[in-house]
Design an enzyme around this catalytic site. Structure first.
Site, PDB file in Angstrom:
ATOM      1  CB  CYS A 318      44.313  41.800  42.581  1.00  0.00           C
ATOM      2  SG  CYS A 318      45.026  42.899  41.348  1.00  0.00           S
ATOM      3  CG  HIS A 402      40.040  42.123  39.436  1.00  0.00           C
ATOM      4  ND1 HIS A 402      39.830  42.285  40.787  1.00  0.00           N
ATOM      5  CD2 HIS A 402      41.133  42.839  39.121  1.00  0.00           C
ATOM      6  CE1 HIS A 402      40.755  43.087  41.269  1.00  0.00           C
ATOM      7  NE2 HIS A 402      41.557  43.444  40.289  1.00  0.00           N
ATOM      8  CD  GLU A 404      36.679  40.771  41.198  1.00  0.00           C
ATOM      9  OE1 GLU A 404      37.337  39.721  41.100  1.00  0.00           O
ATOM     10  OE2 GLU A 404      37.222  41.897  41.243  1.00  0.00           O
TER      11      GLU A 404
HETATM   12  N1  GLN Z   1      43.656  45.429  42.239  1.00  0.00           N
HETATM   13  C1  GLN Z   1      44.636  45.186  43.096  1.00  0.00           C
HETATM   14  O1  GLN Z   1      44.513  44.443  44.061  1.00  0.00           O
HETATM   15  C2  GLN Z   1      45.891  45.946  42.879  1.00  0.00           C
HETATM   16  C3  GLN Z   1      47.102  45.290  43.498  1.00  0.00           C
HETATM   17  C4  GLN Z   1      48.267  46.226  43.712  1.00  0.00           C
HETATM   18  N2  GLN Z   1      47.854  47.309  44.492  1.00  0.00           N
HETATM   19  C5  GLN Z   1      48.833  46.674  42.379  1.00  0.00           C
HETATM   20  O2  GLN Z   1      48.614  47.793  41.951  1.00  0.00           O
HETATM   21  O3  GLN Z   1      49.480  45.874  41.742  1.00  0.00           O
END
Ligand code: GLN
Length: 430
Positions: A318, A402, A404
């Site tokens: 992410c 994700h 996980e």
């Molecule tokens: N879950 C995250 O790592 C979010 C990544 C980043 N902050 C976004 O909003 O795109």
């Protein structure tokens, strides 16, 4: 950590006949209320009961000028944040404790929230990081075998705002049409609508470093594995041990549990940990975690990633994926309303298979900006956006979503095995 089948374990007494029904004369709900408790539950079988939380009037004022009257069930006050909607059906506790939601109000599209209360096992971090929770209905009954507290008590104790009784479908449609909006939640009747509107127009989440507030302050070792009861996919483990440094940009604990279950010995380090120090620790691999906010607002983190590229296998999740995209020379951009939910289809370009994935991001990597040799390995099938990258030359892999999955489906768990394979190959060739 919990799956739907686990969290939806209602224990309703047989004497309870039906759904809650509203009693217009008494102004209450004619139901049996089950307060979550570790002591044996007692069930009143009849009578009009009040909602088991204290509610007072609140307002959500959005920067587009719309005002949404609501009822509060969490902390009082006036707070500003970006409003995003999340389509997950379960897992509100993991969402509340995911540090990537710092600076945001999360609106749940599932119309009923709170039915399973909260429990000690489903935390993704030690505190709630989002600014507030926006829902249609707060469940009047709370029942689950792991429940130790109601959602209302939990939010109030943690000083997090929670509001209900808003038209969440209408707000979601607005966000989908116009894009994410900044809003102000307030329980303060002394503030005028206009004051709250001006407040919402005076702040922006773009360009703010949100990771330094949520990252750990000093390195620590992580040993917990996924609880055997919840673990699966165990056949893909090779029984070897790999030394991994996890950069904490707002890390979800389930990422650490999954790595640990796959045989990694993990040292978690702060977002500002120098790359040279990390290399001195001689890791087999480095993980760049998820985290809140704008990846362009943290150039120091991109520099750290750049310094580590090519020296050791790396895996970004992410925010970590976005920082890798920038470190490889690419650009990130803000999406219209992002992806937040447990039901996003992603195509793995290498296998052709589709994974149903858990996602939570507002930014994305622009594939056209990436240099030659960087491969887009995964694509979000809802909008064609880049969902994963690989740069084999430098032992780089990353996912925008994700693996996980907490909450969420487990289709993408194999990505952890792929990271293990990457470290193994690199070790064998050196
Ligand atoms: N879950 C995250 O790592 C979010 C990544 C980043 N902050 C976004 O909003 O795109």
């Amino acid at each position: 950590m919990a799956m739907a089948t686990r969290t939806l374990g209602f224990v309703l007494p047989t004497s309870l006949s039906s759904q809650p029904s509203f009693d217009r004369r008494g102004g209450g709900f004619r139901v049996s209320v089950i307060r979550c408790s570790t002591s044996p539950l007692t069930f009143p079988t009849s009578g009009v009961v009040e909602k088991p939380w204290t509610s007072y009037n609140a307002r959500l004022v959005l920067e587009d000028g719309s005002i949404w009257p609501a009822k509060s069930f969490g902390a009082p006050g006036t707070r500003i944040a970006e409003l995003v909607f999340n389509t997950s059906l379960t897992g509100y506790q993991e969402i509340l404790t995911d540090p990537s939601y710092a600076g945001q109000f999360v609106l749940m599209t599932n119309p009923q929230i709170g039915n399973t209360g909260v429990n000690p096992d489903d935390e993704e971090s030690g505190q709630c990081f989002l600014t507030g929770l926006v829902i249609r209905n707060l469940s009047i009954s709370t029942s689950n075998w792991r429940c130790t507290k109601t959602l209302a008590d939990y939010l109030t104790e943690r000083d997090i705002m929670g509001v209900y009784d808003l038209d969440t479908r209408a707000i979601t449609r607005r966000l989908r049409e116009d894009g994410s909006l900044i809003g102000v939640l307030s329980t303060e009747q002394s503030k005028t609508d206009d004051e709250l509107l001006q407040m919402s127009r005076s702040w922006d989440i773009v360009g703010i470093d949100l990771i330094s507030d949520v990252s750990c302050k000093s390195p620590y070792e992580w040993v917990d594995k996924t609880n055997a009861e919840w673990d699966f996919n165990t056949n893909s483990r090779d029984g070897k041990s790999y030394k991994v440094i996890a950069y904490d940009f707002g890390i979800k604990q389930n990422i650490l549990r999954r790595l640990s279950s796959y045989g990694c010995q993990i040292t978690v380090v702060p977002s500002t940990f120098p790359a040279a120090e990390a290399l001195k620790m001689n890791p087999d691999g480095i993980l760049f975690s998820n985290g809140p906010g704008d990846p362009s607002a943290v150039p120091y983190a991109v520099e750290t990633v750049k310094e580590l590229l090519g020296k050791v296998p790396v895996y970004g999740i992410c925010m970590g994926h976005q920082l890798l995209g920038q470190a490889l020379g690419g650009k990130t951009f803000k999406m219209k309303f992002g992806h937040h939910g447990g039901n996003h289809p992603v195509r793995n370009n290498r296998t052709g298979q589709v994974e149903i994935s858990a996602q939570n991001h507002n930014y994305a990597v622009d594939p056209a900006s990436l240099p030659g040799g960087v491969e887009v390995t995964h694509v979000n099938l809802n909008d064609g956006s880049c969902a994963g990258l690989s740069f084999p030359e430098m032992n780089v892999m990353s996912l925008q979503y994700h693996p996980e999955a907490s909450p969420g489906p487990h289709d993408s768990d194999n990505a952890f095995r792929e990271f293990i394979e990457l470290m193994k190959r690199s070790k064998q060739s050196s």
